[in-house]
Design an enzyme around this catalytic site. Structure first.
Site, PDB file in Angstrom:
ATOM      1  CG  ASN A  15      -1.749   1.260   1.320  1.00  0.00           C
ATOM      2  OD1 ASN A  15      -1.931   1.981   0.343  1.00  0.00           O
ATOM      3  ND2 ASN A  15      -2.270   1.532   2.508  1.00  0.00           N
ATOM      4  CD1 TRP A  16       3.273   1.268  -3.132  1.00  0.00           C
ATOM      5  CD2 TRP A  16       3.048   2.558  -4.954  1.00  0.00           C
ATOM      6  NE1 TRP A  16       3.882   0.618  -4.182  1.00  0.00           N
ATOM      7  CE2 TRP A  16       3.770   1.393  -5.312  1.00  0.00           C
ATOM      8  CE3 TRP A  16       2.779   3.511  -5.937  1.00  0.00           C
ATOM      9  CZ2 TRP A  16       4.226   1.162  -6.608  1.00  0.00           C
ATOM     10  CZ3 TRP A  16       3.224   3.285  -7.226  1.00  0.00           C
ATOM     11  CH2 TRP A  16       3.952   2.131  -7.566  1.00  0.00           C
ATOM     12  CE  LYS A  17      -0.066   3.279   5.010  1.00  0.00           C
ATOM     13  NZ  LYS A  17      -0.011   3.481   6.461  1.00  0.00           N
ATOM     14  CG  HIS A 102      -5.911   1.727   5.078  1.00  0.00           C
ATOM     15  ND1 HIS A 102      -5.456   2.671   5.981  1.00  0.00           N
ATOM     16  CD2 HIS A 102      -4.880   0.882   4.843  1.00  0.00           C
ATOM     17  CE1 HIS A 102      -4.179   2.411   6.256  1.00  0.00           C
ATOM     18  NE2 HIS A 102      -3.808   1.339   5.587  1.00  0.00           N
ATOM     19  CD  GLU A 104      -3.140   5.560   6.623  1.00  0.00           C
ATOM     20  OE1 GLU A 104      -2.070   5.244   7.170  1.00  0.00           O
ATOM     21  OE2 GLU A 104      -3.269   5.621   5.375  1.00  0.00           O
ATOM     22  CD  GLU A 173      -5.658  -1.333   8.146  1.00  0.00           C
ATOM     23  OE1 GLU A 173      -4.659  -1.101   7.466  1.00  0.00           O
ATOM     24  OE2 GLU A 173      -6.642  -0.588   8.197  1.00  0.00           O
ATOM     25  N   GLY A 179       2.583   2.364  10.712  1.00  0.00           N
ATOM     26  CA  GLY A 179       3.474   3.503  10.549  1.00  0.00           C
ATOM     27  C   GLY A 179       4.135   3.960  11.835  1.00  0.00           C
ATOM     28  CB  SER A 215       4.804  -1.855  11.355  1.00  0.00           C
ATOM     29  OG  SER A 215       4.330  -0.530  11.481  1.00  0.00           O
ATOM     30  N   GLY A 236       3.018  -1.368   4.231  1.00  0.00           N
ATOM     31  CA  GLY A 236       3.012   0.071   4.023  1.00  0.00           C
ATOM     32  C   GLY A 236       4.359   0.589   3.569  1.00  0.00           C
ATOM     33  N   GLY A 237       5.095   1.201   4.492  1.00  0.00           N
ATOM     34  CA  GLY A 237       6.355   1.866   4.154  1.00  0.00           C
ATOM     35  C   GLY A 237       7.346   0.995   3.411  1.00  0.00           C
TER      36      GLY A 237
END
Length: 255
Positions: A15-17, A102, A104, A173, A179, A215, A236-237
């Site tokens: 997930n590049w966000k 998600h 967010e 999640e 993050g 994470s 994610g990251g």
């Protein structure tokens, strides 16, 4: 590994966000494609990118094992919904999956359990596989509400989809681990995944893939993926770094 696990192919989704650029996307996907050509993945590999880049990425992933996902999908088919993107539109640009709910989106955009379920239903109706995200906040975990929260979130989807529940993907999640660098221990993650599996089993959807999305990185992926009810990762990251993401994909091969 239990007998049911063998029915479920692992999925590693990045997930590049809200990250990326035309140049950065091209460099990242070219590096991923090259790495996957050297070592064919033993799992499905998906990237979830901002909608504005879908056309670019559709071309870049053609002929590679990489599938494309949207980061959101509208609950509506068409109409006066400025800024929304429908499942049919996403499908035209090669998206096979879409994230729904998600954390967010739930936190910053006020998406309710019912709204997430409606998005999952719309995705399926448009030929898109929804990756339905569930998870608890730190406060909810500290209050011992983890099981109740994720069960409620998933129940909303099951209640609306019925038999179509077996066609979704679920991602657990823990919000407190997204993050933040904090990660649920493999045992903590497995406990929640097992509860979600049981809930899905009651809906005759026990073969649904359940991904861990808090994470996950190159260092902890193997331990997490070794758990019997963890079928992959929503990364994610680490998905923005080709080498890290490829290491996670490789961990799925040995899990």
């Amino acid at each position: 590994m239990d007998a049911m696990t063998t029915h479920r192919k692992k999925i590693i989704a990045g997930n590049w966000k809200m990250n990326g650029s035309l140049q950065a996307n091209a460099a990242l996907l070219q590096a991923l494609a090259a790495g996957l050509q050297v070592a064919a993945p033993a799992c499905a590999v998906i990237v979830a990118a901002p909608a504005v880049y879908l056309a670019q990425i559709q071309a870049l992933v053609a002929g590679t094992p990489i599938a494309l996902a949207a980061q959101d999908v509208s609950a509506h088919d068409a109409g006066a919904y400025t800024g929304e993107v429908s499942a049919a539109m996403l499908a035209e640009f090669g998206a096979s999956h879409a994230l729904a709910g998600h954390s967010e989106r739930r936190q910053y955009h006020g998406e309710t359990d019912a709204a997430v379920a409606a998005k999952a239903a719309a995705a399926l109706a448009g030929g898109i596989t929804p990756i339905v995200c569930v998870g608890e906040t730190l406060q909810e975990r500290e209050q011992g509400q983890t099981a109740a929260v994720v069960a409620r979130q998933l129940a909303a989807v099951i209640d609306l989809l019925g038999a179509r529940t077996r066609d979704i993907v679920v991602a657990y999640e823990p919000v407190w681990a997204i993050g933040t660098g904090r990660t649920a221990t493999p045992e903590q993650a497995q406990q929640v995944h097992a509860a979600l599996r049981e809930q899905l089993q009651h809906a005759d959807a026990q073969d649904v893939c359940i991904l861990y999305g808090g994470s996950m990185n190159a260092a902890n992926a193997a331990q997490l993926l070794a758990q019997p009810d963890i079928d992959g990762g929503l990364v994610g990251g680490a998905s923005l770094k080709a080498q890290d993401f490829l290491q996670i994909v490789a961990a799925a091969r040995t899990a």
